[in-house]
Design an enzyme around this catalytic site. Structure first.
Site, PDB file in Angstrom:
ATOM      1  N   SER A 170     -24.017  -3.648  -8.495  1.00 56.99           N
ATOM      2  CA  SER A 170     -24.044  -2.196  -8.291  1.00 56.99           C
ATOM      3  C   SER A 170     -23.731  -1.503  -9.601  1.00 56.99           C
ATOM      4  CB  SER A 170     -23.000  -1.782  -7.251  1.00 56.99           C
ATOM      5  OG  SER A 170     -22.800  -0.384  -7.335  1.00 56.99           O
ATOM      6  N   GLY A 187     -19.968  -4.688  -7.420  1.00 54.87           N
ATOM      7  CA  GLY A 187     -19.794  -3.772  -8.538  1.00 54.87           C
ATOM      8  C   GLY A 187     -18.656  -4.239  -9.421  1.00 54.87           C
ATOM      9  N   GLY A 215     -18.080   5.158  -0.794  1.00 56.41           N
ATOM     10  CA  GLY A 215     -17.688   6.292  -1.629  1.00 56.41           C
ATOM     11  C   GLY A 215     -17.249   5.872  -3.017  1.00 56.41           C
ATOM     12  N   PHE A 216     -16.630   4.714  -3.099  1.00 59.87           N
ATOM     13  CA  PHE A 216     -16.075   4.293  -4.386  1.00 59.87           C
ATOM     14  C   PHE A 216     -16.216   2.787  -4.576  1.00 59.87           C
ATOM     15  CE2 PHE A 216     -13.848   8.006  -2.846  1.00 59.87           C
ATOM     16  CZ  PHE A 216     -13.956   8.878  -3.928  1.00 59.87           C
ATOM     17  N   GLY A 217     -16.338   2.398  -5.836  1.00 59.64           N
ATOM     18  CA  GLY A 217     -16.301   0.975  -6.150  1.00 59.64           C
ATOM     19  C   GLY A 217     -14.851   0.519  -6.204  1.00 59.64           C
ATOM     20  N   GLY A 218     -14.664  -0.778  -6.249  1.00 61.27           N
ATOM     21  CA  GLY A 218     -13.326  -1.326  -6.468  1.00 61.27           C
ATOM     22  C   GLY A 218     -12.384  -1.277  -5.283  1.00 61.27           C
ATOM     23  N   MET A 261     -21.517  -2.300   5.883  1.00 62.56           N
ATOM     24  CA  MET A 261     -20.524  -1.890   4.885  1.00 62.56           C
ATOM     25  C   MET A 261     -19.206  -2.617   5.153  1.00 62.56           C
ATOM     26  SD  MET A 261     -21.995   0.122   2.770  1.00 62.56           S
ATOM     27  CE  MET A 261     -20.500   0.384   1.800  1.00 62.56           C
ATOM     28  N   HIS A 292     -28.521  -2.695  -7.533  1.00 64.97           N
ATOM     29  CA  HIS A 292     -28.101  -1.808  -6.445  1.00 64.97           C
ATOM     30  C   HIS A 292     -27.737  -0.446  -7.035  1.00 64.97           C
ATOM     31  CE1 HIS A 292     -26.389  -1.129  -2.390  1.00 64.97           C
ATOM     32  NE2 HIS A 292     -25.390  -0.503  -2.998  1.00 64.97           N
ATOM     33  N   ASP A 332     -21.727  -4.920   1.464  1.00 61.34           N
ATOM     34  CA  ASP A 332     -21.437  -4.062   0.311  1.00 61.34           C
ATOM     35  C   ASP A 332     -20.010  -3.559   0.412  1.00 61.34           C
ATOM     36  OD1 ASP A 332     -21.455  -2.189  -1.714  1.00 61.34           O
ATOM     37  OD2 ASP A 332     -23.051  -0.946  -0.852  1.00 61.34           O
ATOM     38  N   GLY A 333     -19.223  -3.881  -0.614  1.00 62.22           N
ATOM     39  CA  GLY A 333     -17.863  -3.372  -0.696  1.00 62.22           C
ATOM     40  C   GLY A 333     -16.838  -4.491  -0.753  1.00 62.22           C
ATOM     41  N   GLY A 334     -16.158  -4.595  -1.889  1.00 58.27           N
ATOM     42  CA  GLY A 334     -15.104  -5.590  -2.021  1.00 58.27           C
ATOM     43  C   GLY A 334     -15.609  -7.019  -2.077  1.00 58.27           C
ATOM     44  N   HIS A 394     -29.181   2.691  -2.259  1.00 57.83           N
ATOM     45  CA  HIS A 394     -28.290   2.909  -1.111  1.00 57.83           C
ATOM     46  C   HIS A 394     -27.964   4.400  -1.066  1.00 57.83           C
ATOM     47  CE1 HIS A 394     -23.984   1.937   0.596  1.00 57.83           C
ATOM     48  NE2 HIS A 394     -24.728   2.610   1.446  1.00 57.83           N
ATOM     49  N   ASP A 422     -26.321   3.252  -6.145  1.00 60.43           N
ATOM     50  CA  ASP A 422     -25.563   4.001  -5.146  1.00 60.43           C
ATOM     51  C   ASP A 422     -25.719   5.501  -5.352  1.00 60.43           C
ATOM     52  OD1 ASP A 422     -24.130   2.010  -3.512  1.00 60.43           O
ATOM     53  OD2 ASP A 422     -23.207   1.422  -5.411  1.00 60.43           O
ATOM     54  N   MET A 481     -26.145   7.348   0.223  1.00 59.08           N
ATOM     55  CA  MET A 481     -24.972   7.848   0.950  1.00 59.08           C
ATOM     56  C   MET A 481     -25.020   9.363   0.892  1.00 59.08           C
ATOM     57  SD  MET A 481     -22.453   4.949  -0.549  1.00 59.08           S
ATOM     58  CE  MET A 481     -23.650   4.609  -1.842  1.00 59.08           C
ATOM     59  N   MET A 489     -24.840   9.116  -4.109  1.00 63.43           N
ATOM     60  CA  MET A 489     -23.813   9.783  -3.290  1.00 63.43           C
ATOM     61  C   MET A 489     -23.873  11.291  -3.502  1.00 63.43           C
ATOM     62  SD  MET A 489     -20.507   7.356  -3.897  1.00 63.43           S
ATOM     63  CE  MET A 489     -20.640   5.562  -4.025  1.00 63.43           C
TER      64      MET A 489
END
Ligand code: DX5
Ligand code: ZN
Length: 226
Positions: A13, A202, A147-150, A142, A38, A180-182, A71, A40, A73, A42
């Site tokens: 990402s 990401g 909304g946020f990476g990390g 998800m 990827h 997607d996410g973590g 993606h 993102d 959002m 937003m």
């Protein structure tokens, strides 16, 4: 039941990339063996963050031939389908939470020559997409609130990934199951074994000491049996 594709797809990402060095970052992803990039998008409404849109998709398109997994959002995503397709998006994934006319919206994405995808937030039941399985080629579960990476992977997502795999298999769908996410060395293997086959990452890639190698490390982590 066929669990999933034979090899994991890794989709870095660019949300976590250094935008001052975007060309180098994309080249690094390619050299590391990334399958997709990827992107993102937003809007500050559907999610509490604003990122980028058509211009960045166009820019990334010029930098790589890899598929651009976009993606969205954003609310009312259909306002941008034509622009994003023309900018070079390969896939457009929209959120079920903001797509009341999901069947029509997915059909429109396909008409534009892009791969139609649908995403569900952690609190959104899989039943919200059950009646449009024939209309999408990618289901994005998800594993954080977008909304946020990390952010930290939500552990009970694993159960949802398993249920998503069963849902797709039951409908004889060949749609790709993406998460997607973590996603990291610590979480990717469990997601793969639960039935996911495409992995957005990401922070795990772009904050790694050796980002290029990390892409292969993530893929290899799926092959480890536990
Ligand atoms: C989150 C985005 C993700 C994000 C993932 O809202 O949809 O694609 O970039 O970032 P990591 O892998 O750092 O959780
Ligand atoms: Zn994403």
């Amino acid at each position: 039941m066929t669990p999933h594709a034979p090899t994991p797809r890794i989709a870095p990402s660019i949300l976590s990339a250094d935008f001052a060095r975007l060309a180098d970052e994309i080249a690094m992803c390619e050299a590391g063996g990334a399958d997709w990039i990827h992107v993102d998008v937003m809007d500050g409404q559907f999610v509490p963050n604003i990122t980028f849109g058509t211009k960045v998709i166009e820019t990334v398109r010029k930098l790589t031939d890899l598929p651009l997994d976009c993606h969205l959002m954003i609310v009312q995503p259909e306002r941008f389908f034509d622009d994003f397709a023309a900018a070079g998006a390969s896939g457009l994934t929209i959120h079920a939470e903001v797509a009341p006319h999901l069947q029509r919206q997915l059909t429109r994405i396909r008409e534009l020559g892009c791969r139609p995808g649908v995403a569900v937030n952690p609190s959104t039941p899989l039943t919200s997409v059950a009646d449009v399985i024939a209309d999408f080629d990618l289901l994005l579960v998800m594993t954080v609130n977008p909304g946020f990476g990390g952010q930290e992977f939500i552990p009970h997502s694993l159960d949802k990934i398993q249920r998503a795999r069963i849902l797709l298999a039951g409908a004889e769908s060949r749609a790709t199951l993406e998460v997607d996410g973590g996603i990291s060395r610590a979480t990717i293997g469990d997601c793969w074994r639960a039935g996911a086959e495409a992995f957005v990452a990401g922070n795990a890639i772009f904050s790694a000491k050796a980002p290029k190698a990390e892409i292969g490390i993530l893929r290899d982590a799926c092959a480890v049996s536990v």
